[in-house]
Design a protein around this motif. Structure first.
Motif, mmCIF file in Angstrom:
data_model
loop_
_atom_site.group_PDB
_atom_site.id
_atom_site.type_symbol
_atom_site.label_atom_id
_atom_site.label_comp_id
_atom_site.label_asym_id
_atom_site.label_seq_id
_atom_site.Cartn_x
_atom_site.Cartn_y
_atom_site.Cartn_z
ATOM 1 N N LEU B 36 0.968 -1.727 -0.356
ATOM 2 C CA LEU B 36 -0.221 -0.003 0.020
ATOM 3 C C LEU B 36 0.653 1.568 -0.315
ATOM 4 O O LEU B 36 0.697 2.039 -0.674
ATOM 5 N N PHE B 37 2.074 1.401 1.410
ATOM 6 C CA PHE B 37 3.065 2.223 0.839
ATOM 7 C C PHE B 37 4.090 2.306 -0.076
ATOM 8 O O PHE B 37 4.121 3.683 -0.901
ATOM 9 N N LEU B 38 3.549 1.513 -1.103
ATOM 10 C CA LEU B 38 4.375 1.486 -2.381
ATOM 11 C C LEU B 38 3.492 2.139 -3.229
ATOM 12 O O LEU B 38 4.105 3.239 -4.036
ATOM 13 N N THR B 39 1.897 1.814 -3.586
ATOM 14 C CA THR B 39 1.438 2.303 -4.291
ATOM 15 C C THR B 39 1.676 3.834 -4.292
ATOM 16 O O THR B 39 1.765 4.746 -4.819
ATOM 17 N N ILE B 40 1.304 4.248 -2.790
ATOM 18 C CA ILE B 40 1.446 6.273 -2.270
ATOM 19 C C ILE B 40 3.115 6.409 -3.041
ATOM 20 O O ILE B 40 2.876 7.656 -4.011
ATOM 21 N N LEU B 41 3.802 5.374 -2.465
ATOM 22 C CA LEU B 41 5.311 6.462 -2.925
ATOM 23 C C LEU B 41 4.824 6.773 -5.164
ATOM 24 O O LEU B 41 5.465 6.816 -5.214
ATOM 25 N N THR B 102 -2.945 -0.436 -7.787
ATOM 26 C CA THR B 102 -2.281 -1.553 -6.509
ATOM 27 C C THR B 102 -3.217 -2.977 -7.796
ATOM 28 O O THR B 102 -2.189 -4.088 -7.639
ATOM 29 N N ASN B 103 -4.128 -3.057 -9.046
ATOM 30 C CA ASN B 103 -3.913 -3.295 -9.692
ATOM 31 C C ASN B 103 -2.545 -4.052 -10.502
ATOM 32 O O ASN B 103 -2.353 -5.367 -11.093
ATOM 33 N N LEU B 104 -2.384 -3.588 -11.126
ATOM 34 C CA LEU B 104 -1.291 -3.323 -11.606
ATOM 35 C C LEU B 104 0.526 -3.347 -10.925
ATOM 36 O O LEU B 104 0.793 -4.948 -11.236
ATOM 37 N N ILE B 105 0.579 -3.270 -9.600
ATOM 38 C CA ILE B 105 1.266 -3.992 -8.502
ATOM 39 C C ILE B 105 0.961 -5.466 -8.220
ATOM 40 O O ILE B 105 2.076 -6.282 -8.553
ATOM 41 N N GLY B 106 0.101 -6.280 -8.432
ATOM 42 C CA GLY B 106 -0.783 -7.501 -8.310
ATOM 43 C C GLY B 106 -0.093 -8.201 -9.839
ATOM 44 O O GLY B 106 0.234 -9.111 -9.413
ATOM 45 N N LEU B 107 -0.496 -7.769 -10.349
ATOM 46 C CA LEU B 107 0.362 -8.198 -12.056
ATOM 47 C C LEU B 107 2.209 -8.484 -12.058
ATOM 48 O O LEU B 107 2.618 -9.863 -12.847
ATOM 49 N N ILE B 108 2.407 -7.855 -10.673
ATOM 50 C CA ILE B 108 4.204 -8.090 -10.395
ATOM 51 C C ILE B 108 4.733 -9.949 -10.417
ATOM 52 O O ILE B 108 3.608 -10.550 -8.666
ATOM 53 N N SER B 111 4.789 -10.294 -6.095
ATOM 54 C CA SER B 111 4.398 -9.462 -5.738
ATOM 55 C C SER B 111 3.028 -9.347 -4.919
ATOM 56 O O SER B 111 2.725 -10.956 -4.766
ATOM 57 N N PHE B 112 2.707 -8.990 -4.135
ATOM 58 C CA PHE B 112 0.944 -8.795 -3.208
ATOM 59 C C PHE B 112 -0.349 -8.089 -3.757
ATOM 60 O O PHE B 112 -0.148 -7.126 -4.673
ATOM 61 N N ALA B 113 -1.236 -9.015 -4.592
ATOM 62 C CA ALA B 113 -2.124 -7.534 -5.152
ATOM 63 C C ALA B 113 -3.682 -7.900 -3.806
ATOM 64 O O ALA B 113 -3.687 -8.801 -3.120
ATOM 65 N N ILE B 114 -3.328 -6.384 -3.183
ATOM 66 C CA ILE B 114 -4.031 -5.934 -2.391
ATOM 67 C C ILE B 114 -5.397 -5.848 -3.176
ATOM 68 O O ILE B 114 -6.528 -6.072 -1.747
ATOM 69 N N THR B 115 -5.735 -5.700 -3.844
ATOM 70 C CA THR B 115 -7.590 -5.683 -4.530
ATOM 71 C C THR B 115 -8.208 -6.982 -4.847
ATOM 72 O O THR B 115 -9.303 -7.526 -4.778
ATOM 73 N N ALA B 116 -6.988 -7.733 -4.436
ATOM 74 C CA ALA B 116 -7.782 -9.381 -3.978
ATOM 75 C C ALA B 116 -7.867 -9.698 -2.968
ATOM 76 O O ALA B 116 -8.540 -10.578 -2.341
ATOM 77 N N GLN B 117 -7.820 -9.050 -1.902
ATOM 78 C CA GLN B 117 -8.014 -9.084 -0.342
ATOM 79 C C GLN B 117 -9.491 -8.527 -0.398
ATOM 80 O O GLN B 117 -9.614 -7.304 -0.189
ATOM 81 N N LEU B 118 -10.479 -9.915 0.054
ATOM 82 C CA LEU B 118 -11.697 -9.744 0.203
ATOM 83 C C LEU B 118 -12.434 -8.201 1.099
ATOM 84 O O LEU B 118 -13.416 -7.703 1.047
ATOM 85 N N ILE B 119 -11.674 -8.143 1.741
ATOM 86 C CA ILE B 119 -11.937 -7.944 3.443
ATOM 87 C C ILE B 119 -11.932 -6.129 3.311
ATOM 88 O O ILE B 119 -12.743 -4.406 3.214
#
Lengths: 52, 256
Positions: B36-41, B102-108, B111-119
């Motif tokens: 998430l912080f990487l997304t901000i950066l 966040t979607n595009l970061i998840g494709l690397i 890495s970790f897909a933030i938008t896959a976290q349903l909660i």
């Protein structure tokens, strides 16, 4: 899966919304006004060149 | 020895750091908060590189085209009312940029897909729904309930229609989150499963035939990766357009 534990549910919601609030603040306060200024500058420039 | 990993392992939360601050509070840096912080950066640097260039560079083209896309999403009624546009445009823009990055970061890979976290995504969509309800009550008071009564409804059908509209209104809030999360989870799972299949074809059997057959899932993997990139753009677009729909419905009930 650790995210099913209540601690991590709180963690995800807290951190997620904190980051979103920071982003909304940064974008509405600094980034979008900057973009807007840029559009205005381009508009003014094109207007001055039209007059000449 | 070839070890089969669970394809769900990529969605697991891992702790990078845990510091106990007080009795009941623990500062946790997990892969979720790290990305998430990487997304901000990334968003910060994308805007920083677009440094007030009158003549746009490549990064400015990116940011300006995102700006144009989000403006095109807005209904005409919202654009004409400049006050409302000014109030909610930064929110819509932030949601668009945030979900896209966040979607595009998840494709690397790895890495970790933030938008896959349903909660998290459900919390976000339900917050948007609650916000739109509060906005509607704030603007229209009890006239907001008009939203549950479609125009020209026969009187005898009214009780049934109101119940159906009420359920569909709340189901829209739930489906907003589930749609995004389910799409990302499904895509990542497919990629992981096909990846394991390729691994078995290329590394566990060293025969020429298995290597040639292995090229088939490999080409499928490339095709699905491209599809995933498209899905991450489409889902961002859908999420933002539905959020716009919620806000616009609360402001103009039935487009009145």
């Amino acid at each position: 899966m650790p995210q099913l534990l209540p601690f991590y549910i709180k963690h995800m919601i807290l951190v997620g919304f904190l980051v979103l609030i920071i982003l909304i603040y940064l974008i509405s306060k600094y980034f979008l006004p900057r973009l807007n200024e840029l559009y205005i500058a381009r508009y003014k420039l094109s207007e001055t060149y039209k007059k000449e | 020895m070839f070890k089969i990993f669970s394809p769900l392992e990529q969605f697991e939360l891992n702790n990078y750091l845990q510091i106990k601050l007080f009795d009941n509070s623990i500062l946790t840096i997990s892969n979720f908060s790290f990305f998430l912080f990487l997304t901000i950066l990334i968003i910060f640097f994308l805007f920083k590189l677009n440094n007030k260039n009158i003549v746009p560079n490549n990064y400015s083209y990116l940011m300006e085209s995102i700006n144009a896309t989000v403006i095109n999403l807005l209904p005409n009624k919202l654009i004409k009312n400049n006050n409302i546009l000014g109030k909610y445009y930064p929110l819509l823009y932030t949601i668009f940029v945030f979900i896209l990055i966040t979607n595009l970061i998840g494709l690397i890979p790895y890495s970790f897909a933030i938008t896959a976290q349903l909660i998290f995504v459900l919390a976000l969509s339900l917050t948007i729904l609650t916000g739109s309800i509060i906005l509607g009550f704030n603007l229209h008071y009890f006239k907001f309930f008009n939203l549950f009564v479609p125009n020209n409804t026969p009187l005898f059908l009214l009780p049934l229609i109101v119940i159906i509209e009420f359920i569909s209104f709340f189901a829209r809030g739930l489906s907003l989150g589930i749609r995004l999360s389910a799409n990302i989870i499904a895509g990542h799972l497919t990629l992981a499963i096909i990846g394991q299949l390729i691994y078995t074809f290329f590394y566990s059997n060293f025969s020429l035939i298995s290597n040639i057959i292995g090229l088939l899932p490999f080409s499928l993997l490339i095709a699905i990766s491209l599809l995933e990139v498209a899905i991450s753009f489409i889902q961002t677009y859908v999420f933002t357009i539905l959020t716009t729909g919620f806000i616009s419905d609360s402001i103009n009930l039935h487009g009145e």
